[in-house]
Design an enzyme around this catalytic site. Structure first.
Site, PDB file in Angstrom:
ATOM      1  N   GLU A  62      -3.919  -6.887  15.389  1.00 25.94           N
ATOM      2  CA  GLU A  62      -3.230  -5.406  14.675  1.00 25.94           C
ATOM      3  C   GLU A  62      -4.456  -4.926  15.119  1.00 25.94           C
ATOM      4  O   GLU A  62      -4.516  -3.589  15.083  1.00 25.94           O
ATOM      5  CB  GLU A  62      -2.686  -5.776  14.009  1.00 25.94           C
ATOM      6  CG  GLU A  62      -1.970  -4.573  13.480  1.00 25.94           C
ATOM      7  CD  GLU A  62      -1.437  -4.591  11.672  1.00 25.94           C
ATOM      8  OE1 GLU A  62      -2.013  -4.447  11.147  1.00 25.94           O
ATOM      9  OE2 GLU A  62      -0.103  -4.997  11.499  1.00 25.94           O
TER      10      GLU A  62
ATOM     11  N   GLY B  41      -4.737  -2.656   5.162  1.00 21.98           N
ATOM     12  CA  GLY B  41      -3.694  -3.222   4.534  1.00 21.98           C
ATOM     13  C   GLY B  41      -4.301  -4.732   5.224  1.00 21.98           C
ATOM     14  O   GLY B  41      -4.659  -5.194   4.499  1.00 21.98           O
ATOM     15  N   ARG B  42      -4.634  -4.512   6.589  1.00 20.67           N
ATOM     16  CA  ARG B  42      -4.828  -6.444   6.552  1.00 20.67           C
ATOM     17  C   ARG B  42      -7.086  -6.573   6.286  1.00 20.67           C
ATOM     18  O   ARG B  42      -7.136  -7.854   6.208  1.00 20.67           O
ATOM     19  CB  ARG B  42      -5.262  -5.986   8.473  1.00 20.67           C
ATOM     20  CG  ARG B  42      -6.402  -5.307   9.002  1.00 20.67           C
ATOM     21  CD  ARG B  42      -5.271  -5.636  10.947  1.00 20.67           C
ATOM     22  NE  ARG B  42      -6.188  -3.966  11.319  1.00 20.67           N
ATOM     23  CZ  ARG B  42      -5.038  -3.200  10.877  1.00 20.67           C
ATOM     24  NH1 ARG B  42      -4.107  -2.705  11.056  1.00 20.67           N
ATOM     25  NH2 ARG B  42      -5.738  -2.447  12.506  1.00 20.67           N
TER      26      ARG B  42
ATOM     27  N   HIS C  52      -2.541 -34.057  17.696  1.00 16.70           N
ATOM     28  CA  HIS C  52      -1.164 -34.760  17.931  1.00 16.70           C
ATOM     29  C   HIS C  52      -0.253 -33.957  18.450  1.00 16.70           C
ATOM     30  O   HIS C  52       1.278 -34.363  18.378  1.00 16.70           O
ATOM     31  CB  HIS C  52      -1.587 -35.504  16.548  1.00 16.70           C
ATOM     32  CG  HIS C  52      -2.111 -36.677  15.821  1.00 16.70           C
ATOM     33  ND1 HIS C  52      -2.626 -37.557  16.631  1.00 16.70           N
ATOM     34  CD2 HIS C  52      -3.342 -36.341  15.104  1.00 16.70           C
ATOM     35  CE1 HIS C  52      -3.767 -37.957  16.325  1.00 16.70           C
ATOM     36  NE2 HIS C  52      -3.578 -37.394  15.421  1.00 16.70           N
TER      37      HIS C  52
ATOM     38  N   LYS D 123       9.817  -0.440  14.357  1.00 13.44           N
ATOM     39  CA  LYS D 123      10.670   0.181  12.844  1.00 13.44           C
ATOM     40  C   LYS D 123      11.669   1.184  12.491  1.00 13.44           C
ATOM     41  O   LYS D 123      12.116   1.775  12.415  1.00 13.44           O
ATOM     42  CB  LYS D 123       9.714   0.440  11.939  1.00 13.44           C
ATOM     43  CG  LYS D 123       8.390  -0.338  10.697  1.00 13.44           C
ATOM     44  CD  LYS D 123       7.621  -0.317   9.903  1.00 13.44           C
ATOM     45  CE  LYS D 123       6.003  -1.189  10.210  1.00 13.44           C
ATOM     46  NZ  LYS D 123       5.708  -0.200   8.980  1.00 13.44           N
TER      47      LYS D 123
ATOM     48  N   GLU E 146      10.767  -4.610   3.966  1.00 16.75           N
ATOM     49  CA  GLU E 146      10.904  -6.131   3.321  1.00 16.75           C
ATOM     50  C   GLU E 146      10.468  -6.495   2.004  1.00 16.75           C
ATOM     51  O   GLU E 146      11.013  -7.137   1.402  1.00 16.75           O
ATOM     52  CB  GLU E 146      10.264  -6.524   4.761  1.00 16.75           C
ATOM     53  CG  GLU E 146      10.353  -7.097   5.693  1.00 16.75           C
ATOM     54  CD  GLU E 146       9.787  -5.844   6.867  1.00 16.75           C
ATOM     55  OE1 GLU E 146       9.745  -4.930   6.528  1.00 16.75           O
ATOM     56  OE2 GLU E 146      10.273  -6.184   7.956  1.00 16.75           O
TER      57      GLU E 146
ATOM     58  N   LYS F 249       0.947  -0.928   0.287  1.00 15.72           N
ATOM     59  CA  LYS F 249       0.168  -0.260  -0.361  1.00 15.72           C
ATOM     60  C   LYS F 249       1.024   0.937   0.112  1.00 15.72           C
ATOM     61  O   LYS F 249       0.579   1.886  -0.660  1.00 15.72           O
ATOM     62  CB  LYS F 249      -1.130  -0.015   1.177  1.00 15.72           C
ATOM     63  CG  LYS F 249      -1.955   1.487   1.252  1.00 15.72           C
ATOM     64  CD  LYS F 249      -2.952   1.144   2.283  1.00 15.72           C
ATOM     65  CE  LYS F 249      -3.579   1.898   2.545  1.00 15.72           C
ATOM     66  NZ  LYS F 249      -4.239   2.305   4.303  1.00 15.72           N
TER      67      LYS F 249
HETATM   68  O1  F6P Z   1       3.973  -2.760   9.400  1.00 22.72           O
HETATM   69  C1  F6P Z   1       2.717  -2.879   9.556  1.00 22.72           C
HETATM   70  C2  F6P Z   1       1.906  -3.111   8.207  1.00 22.72           C
HETATM   71  O2  F6P Z   1       2.242  -1.452   7.933  1.00 22.72           O
HETATM   72  C3  F6P Z   1       0.343  -3.692   8.475  1.00 22.72           C
HETATM   73  O3  F6P Z   1      -0.368  -2.811   8.996  1.00 22.72           O
HETATM   74  C4  F6P Z   1       0.658  -4.428   6.723  1.00 22.72           C
HETATM   75  O4  F6P Z   1      -0.751  -4.547   6.758  1.00 22.72           O
HETATM   76  C5  F6P Z   1       1.970  -4.581   6.343  1.00 22.72           C
HETATM   77  O5  F6P Z   1       2.419  -3.103   7.317  1.00 22.72           O
HETATM   78  C6  F6P Z   1       2.191  -3.804   5.046  1.00 22.72           C
HETATM   79  O6  F6P Z   1       2.535  -2.904   4.388  1.00 22.72           O
HETATM   80  P1  F6P Z   1       2.476  -2.298   3.094  1.00 22.72           P
HETATM   81  O7  F6P Z   1       1.525  -3.200   3.021  1.00 22.72           O
HETATM   82  O8  F6P Z   1       2.497  -0.270   3.367  1.00 22.72           O
HETATM   83  O9  F6P Z   1       3.553  -2.717   2.529  1.00 22.72           O
END
Ligand code: F6P
Length: 549
Positions: free
Chosen positions: A354, A268-269, A385, A513, A211, A205
């Site tokens: 979250e 995002g979620r 199990h 972060k 990452e 987003k």
């Molecule tokens: O760090 C948390 C977060 O902001 C989540 O809420 C989100 O889904 C994820 O990182 C990824 O964010 P982006 O879609 O901006 O890469």
């Protein structure tokens, strides 16, 4: 924040005291209609709450909490597009993403549907070309592997749905998901892929998530190295972006036609219904993706229109509040029995924890009660199990959601009935346990000598009274999966309202972060570790000595 001194809250606490000693065994024995009173069917999905430690009085009192919290008002605010995510000044309109009827999204103040439909059309056109083998890579080959690069909401939702609907997947397209910044995740995948037939979907987003951006840049280098002189032409043939930050996607080297837009009102979620669901459309086709949306849309309508006492997300939420705030459960387990729902627990962890993993209310004041429990889970068969021993005899209160489908996704004979037998047996065993009397009778019937019976007996007793909800889908198809996921989304919303939380921000992920940003130069030896805490500073020293970066 919830007023835990309100008459409704106090009445619930008193009622809890009066039923604290009641056992599910007694409740079932006393009420032959318990199952039919406490289970609901919607669009073929059965949800059985009868194994929850709840009675009619508790439900009535919990429904009073919804009045105190003005649930109906908040629900209207959600669907009207009011900026209920006030700390980020954003509306929360993911239900508009699954609105499939014509015209504007009902009751929303701004009409977002034209842009939603435009992106859906873009997704359809692109996914159909890829699926038909018409979208070609730099050497003219059709796409065979799709790699989604994203994390959190830009990974968990599409990954979970693609896995869940793998029975409906395009046979010639292999779907992969890379989220971890650990190079092992991307490296072990791309060593098996052919760059000429690989498509990367960079989903972020913000298009700034560390990452994702590091993985995307590494993937781009890999592709460009393979394309050689053709690299510039190759990039838009092998990369698309899903983002609300078009500028950054353009800076990454992608033309506008390769950018699938989302908007700040999509959390995002809650984003798998948007272009973040592009891998889903690629895997099962845009018609399949729209069936997923239509299942979710049906749940939106149910949530908006069904009376609260017959409203699935509302009941799920209230029972969760009862378990957490009145029975004292600190955890809740998600136990899907179908392999295709393997990633559902991780998806729900983000959705719930979250959203509602907070201790401060909308008013900025500390909550007067605990909010979201710790959500965890695993495929139920595997859990049986492994950790189920603790659920049965560990003494902790662990409410669970047992989830299965009546029909199997795959045709191998002889598996589905034993799967369902175990699924049903576990929730029954957890609810009803085994009394000392029954355990003794069993040992006697097995001819165990009486002195051994006495020593074995304490180990053979199951306390039971462990609450669970059972959810049975007719089958795991796109429509019913949409229903299920939207039910959980609205459950989280209702709980946020009861707890007085803004469920749509996530400031708690920011501190780590920020710190990582400060530690990176220290790790690389570019800055000193002075000013850092003793432990972190020593750990940096260790990593520098033994690390290979
Ligand atoms: O760090 C948390 C977060 O902001 C989540 O809420 C989100 O889904 C994820 O990182 C990824 O964010 P982006 O879609 O901006 O890469």
């Amino acid at each position: 924040m919830p007023n835990t001194t309100s008459p409704a809250w106090r009445a619930l606490a008193e009622h809890r005291d009066s039923v604290a000693q009641s056992h599910l065994r007694d409740w079932f024995a006393a009420d032959p209609a318990r199952f039919s009173r406490l289970s609901l069917e919607f669009e073929g999905m059965l949800v059985d709450f009868s194994k929850q430690r709840i009675d009619q009085r508790a439900l009535e009192l919990l429904l009073d909490l919804t009045k105190d919290a003005d649930l109906k008002g908040w629900r209207d605010r959600l669907f009207s597009g009011e900026k209920i995510n006030f700390s980020e000044n954003r509306a929360v309109l993911h239900p508009a993403l699954r609105y499939l009827k014509t015209g504007p999204f009902p009751s929303a103040e701004t009409d977002v549907m034209p842009q939603v439909r435009e992106v859906r059309a873009h997704m359809r056109q692109f996914s159909e070309r890829v699926r038909a083998g018409l979208w070609r890579g730099f050497s003219g080959e059709a796409i065979r592997d799709v790699v989604n690069i994203g994390i959190g909401g830009s990974d968990l939702g599409p990954k979970m749905v693609v896995r869940a609907l793998s029975a409906y997947q395009h046979p010639g397209l292999h779907m992969h998901f890379v989220s971890n910044i650990d190079s092992a995740h991307l490296a072990t995948l791309i060593e098996r892929l052919d760059p000429r037939s690989t498509l990367f979907v960079v989903a972020s987003k913000t298009f700034t998530t560390q990452e994702t951006m590091i993985n995307a840049h590494t993937a781009r280098e890999w592709l460009c190295a393979a394309a050689g002189e053709d690299a510039e032409r190759a990039l838009p043939l092998h990369f698309v972006a899903v983002t609300a930050n078009e500028e950054q996607a353009r800076a990454f080297g992608l033309p506008a036609a390769n950018v699938f837009r989302l908007w700040d009102w999509v959390g995002g979620r809650y984003s798998l219904w948007s272009a973040v669901g592009l891998p889903i459309a690629l895997a099962i086709g845009m018609n399949g993706f729209e069936r997923l949306l239509s299942g979710a849309q049906a749940m939106d309508t149910h949530f908006r229109e069904a009376p609260l006492e017959k409203n699935l997300p509302v009941l799920m939420a209230l029972i969760g509040v009862w378990n957490t705030n009145f029975l004292g459960a600190g955890t809740s387990a998600v136990l899907p029995y179908h392999e295709s729902l393997r990633f559902l627990p991780s998806f729900l962890q983000q959705l719930e924890m979250e959203s509602n993993g907070k201790t401060v209310g909308r008013d900025g004041k500390p909550l007067s009660c605990q909010a979201n429990p710790i959500v965890w889970g695993e495929i139920g068969s595997n859990g049986q199990h492994a950790f189920f021993q603790l659920l049965h005899q560990g003494g902790w209160l662990v409410p669970s959601d047992f989830i299965a489908s009546a029909q199997s996704d795959h045709p191998l004979p002889g598996h589905q009935a034993p799967l369902l037998a175990n699924f049903l047996a576990q929730s029954a065993a957890l609810a009803f346990g085994k009394t000392e009397q029954d355990a003794r009778a069993e040992l006697e019937a097995a001819g165990v000598p009486s002195e051994q019976i006495e020593s074995l007996l304490p180990h053979k007793v199951f306390a039971g009274n462990q609450p669970s909800t059972t959810i049975i889908l007719p089958r795991i198809d796109a429509y019913h999966l949409g229903l299920l996921l939207a039910m959980y989304e609205h459950k989280v919303f209702v709980q946020g309202v009861i707890w007085g939380i803004n469920s749509f921000d996530q400031w708690g992920v920011e501190l780590g972060k920020q710190l990582a940003g400060r530690l990176l130069p220290a790790l690389k030896g570019e800055t000193a570790t002075e000013g850092l805490d003793q432990s972190t500073s020593a750990l940096i020293g260790w990593c520098r000595e033994y690390g290979d970066f």
